[in-house]
Design a protein around this motif. Structure first.
Motif, short mmCIF file in Angstrom:
data_model
loop_
_atom_site.label_atom_id
_atom_site.label_comp_id
_atom_site.label_asym_id
_atom_site.label_seq_id
_atom_site.Cartn_x
_atom_site.Cartn_y
_atom_site.Cartn_z
N LEU A 62 12.48 36.66 91.41
CA LEU A 62 11.68 37.88 91.39
C LEU A 62 10.18 37.58 91.41
O LEU A 62 9.40 38.27 92.06
CB LEU A 62 12.04 38.71 90.15
CG LEU A 62 11.36 40.06 90.00
CD1 LEU A 62 11.87 41.03 91.06
CD2 LEU A 62 11.63 40.62 88.61
N LEU A 63 9.79 36.54 90.72
CA LEU A 63 8.37 36.23 90.56
C LEU A 63 7.86 35.16 91.52
O LEU A 63 6.66 34.86 91.51
CB LEU A 63 8.11 35.80 89.12
CG LEU A 63 8.48 36.82 88.05
CD1 LEU A 63 8.25 36.25 86.66
CD2 LEU A 63 7.68 38.11 88.24
N HIS A 64 8.71 34.62 92.35
CA HIS A 64 8.33 33.45 93.15
C HIS A 64 7.15 33.70 94.09
O HIS A 64 6.41 32.77 94.40
CB HIS A 64 9.53 32.90 93.93
CG HIS A 64 9.78 33.57 95.23
ND1 HIS A 64 10.42 34.79 95.33
CD2 HIS A 64 9.45 33.20 96.49
CE1 HIS A 64 10.48 35.13 96.61
NE2 HIS A 64 9.90 34.19 97.32
N ASP A 65 6.93 34.90 94.55
CA ASP A 65 5.84 35.22 95.48
C ASP A 65 4.87 36.25 94.90
O ASP A 65 4.16 36.91 95.65
CB ASP A 65 6.41 35.78 96.78
CG ASP A 65 6.55 34.76 97.88
OD1 ASP A 65 6.09 33.62 97.71
OD2 ASP A 65 7.14 35.09 98.93
N ILE A 66 4.82 36.37 93.61
CA ILE A 66 4.06 37.46 92.99
C ILE A 66 2.60 37.51 93.44
O ILE A 66 2.02 38.57 93.62
CB ILE A 66 4.19 37.41 91.44
CG1 ILE A 66 3.77 38.73 90.80
CG2 ILE A 66 3.41 36.24 90.85
CD1 ILE A 66 4.80 39.80 90.92
N GLY A 67 2.00 36.36 93.66
CA GLY A 67 0.60 36.32 94.08
C GLY A 67 0.36 36.82 95.49
O GLY A 67 -0.77 37.14 95.86
N ARG A 68 1.41 36.90 96.28
CA ARG A 68 1.26 37.34 97.67
C ARG A 68 0.83 38.81 97.77
O ARG A 68 0.16 39.19 98.73
CB ARG A 68 2.56 37.14 98.44
CG ARG A 68 3.00 35.71 98.54
CD ARG A 68 2.01 34.90 99.33
NE ARG A 68 2.55 33.58 99.56
CZ ARG A 68 1.84 32.60 100.06
NH1 ARG A 68 0.58 32.79 100.39
NH2 ARG A 68 2.39 31.42 100.25
N PHE A 69 1.19 39.61 96.80
CA PHE A 69 0.81 41.02 96.84
C PHE A 69 -0.71 41.17 96.73
O PHE A 69 -1.32 41.92 97.49
CB PHE A 69 1.53 41.81 95.75
CG PHE A 69 3.00 41.93 96.00
CD1 PHE A 69 3.51 42.89 96.84
CD2 PHE A 69 3.89 41.04 95.42
CE1 PHE A 69 4.87 43.00 97.10
CE2 PHE A 69 5.25 41.12 95.65
CZ PHE A 69 5.74 42.09 96.50
N GLU A 70 -1.30 40.45 95.81
CA GLU A 70 -2.76 40.50 95.65
C GLU A 70 -3.43 39.88 96.87
O GLU A 70 -4.48 40.37 97.33
CB GLU A 70 -3.19 39.78 94.38
CG GLU A 70 -4.65 39.98 94.03
CD GLU A 70 -5.05 41.42 93.76
OE1 GLU A 70 -6.25 41.73 93.91
OE2 GLU A 70 -4.19 42.25 93.40
N LEU A 72 -2.33 39.99 99.91
CA LEU A 72 -2.29 41.02 100.93
C LEU A 72 -3.36 42.07 100.70
O LEU A 72 -4.04 42.50 101.64
CB LEU A 72 -0.92 41.71 100.92
CG LEU A 72 0.15 41.10 101.79
CD1 LEU A 72 1.50 41.73 101.48
CD2 LEU A 72 -0.18 41.23 103.25
N LYS A 73 -3.52 42.49 99.48
CA LYS A 73 -4.49 43.52 99.13
C LYS A 73 -5.91 43.06 99.46
O LYS A 73 -6.71 43.80 100.01
CB LYS A 73 -4.35 43.86 97.64
CG LYS A 73 -5.18 45.03 97.19
CD LYS A 73 -4.84 45.30 95.72
CE LYS A 73 -5.58 46.47 95.15
NZ LYS A 73 -5.22 46.68 93.74
N ARG A 74 -6.21 41.83 99.12
CA ARG A 74 -7.57 41.31 99.31
C ARG A 74 -7.85 40.84 100.73
O ARG A 74 -8.95 41.02 101.24
CB ARG A 74 -7.84 40.16 98.35
CG ARG A 74 -7.92 40.57 96.92
CD ARG A 74 -8.28 39.40 96.05
NE ARG A 74 -8.22 39.75 94.65
CZ ARG A 74 -8.73 39.00 93.71
NH1 ARG A 74 -9.33 37.86 93.99
NH2 ARG A 74 -8.62 39.38 92.45
N PHE A 75 -6.88 40.16 101.34
CA PHE A 75 -7.15 39.48 102.60
C PHE A 75 -6.28 39.96 103.78
O PHE A 75 -6.41 39.44 104.88
CB PHE A 75 -6.96 37.96 102.42
CG PHE A 75 -7.77 37.40 101.30
CD1 PHE A 75 -9.14 37.31 101.38
CD2 PHE A 75 -7.14 36.96 100.14
CE1 PHE A 75 -9.88 36.79 100.34
CE2 PHE A 75 -7.87 36.44 99.09
CZ PHE A 75 -9.25 36.37 99.19
#
Length: 78
Positions: A62-70, A72-75
């Motif tokens: 569930l948490l393996h790609d958690i940073g990808r959401f931010e 996407l939002k930023r870049f």
């Protein structure tokens, strides 16, 4: 351990509220994330792993790609 998994699933849903879930890339990451959770569960089932280990594997998935959401939002990229 099952309650911990449920807690993380709830927290993940809360986390997603900060992101545009109508964005195709965000939706793709959500679908991917839940797909990885399902695959982790399947691997655990095939290996006859206990409930605690399975729950932990699903939380990690569930948490393996958690940073990808931010990201996407930023870049606007993965």
């Amino acid at each position: 351990m099952l309650w911990i998994l449920q807690k993380h699933l709830t927290l993940f849903q809360e986390y997603l509220k900060d992101y545009d879930q109508n964005n195709d890339k965000v939706r793709l990451k959500i679908v991917h994330t839940y797909g990885v959770v399902k695959q982790a569960e399947e691997v655990c089932r095939r290996r006859n792993l206990d409930q605690e280990t399975t729950s932990l594997a699903k939380i990690i998935a569930l948490l393996h790609d958690i940073g990808r959401f931010e990201q996407l939002k930023r870049f606007d990229s993965f």
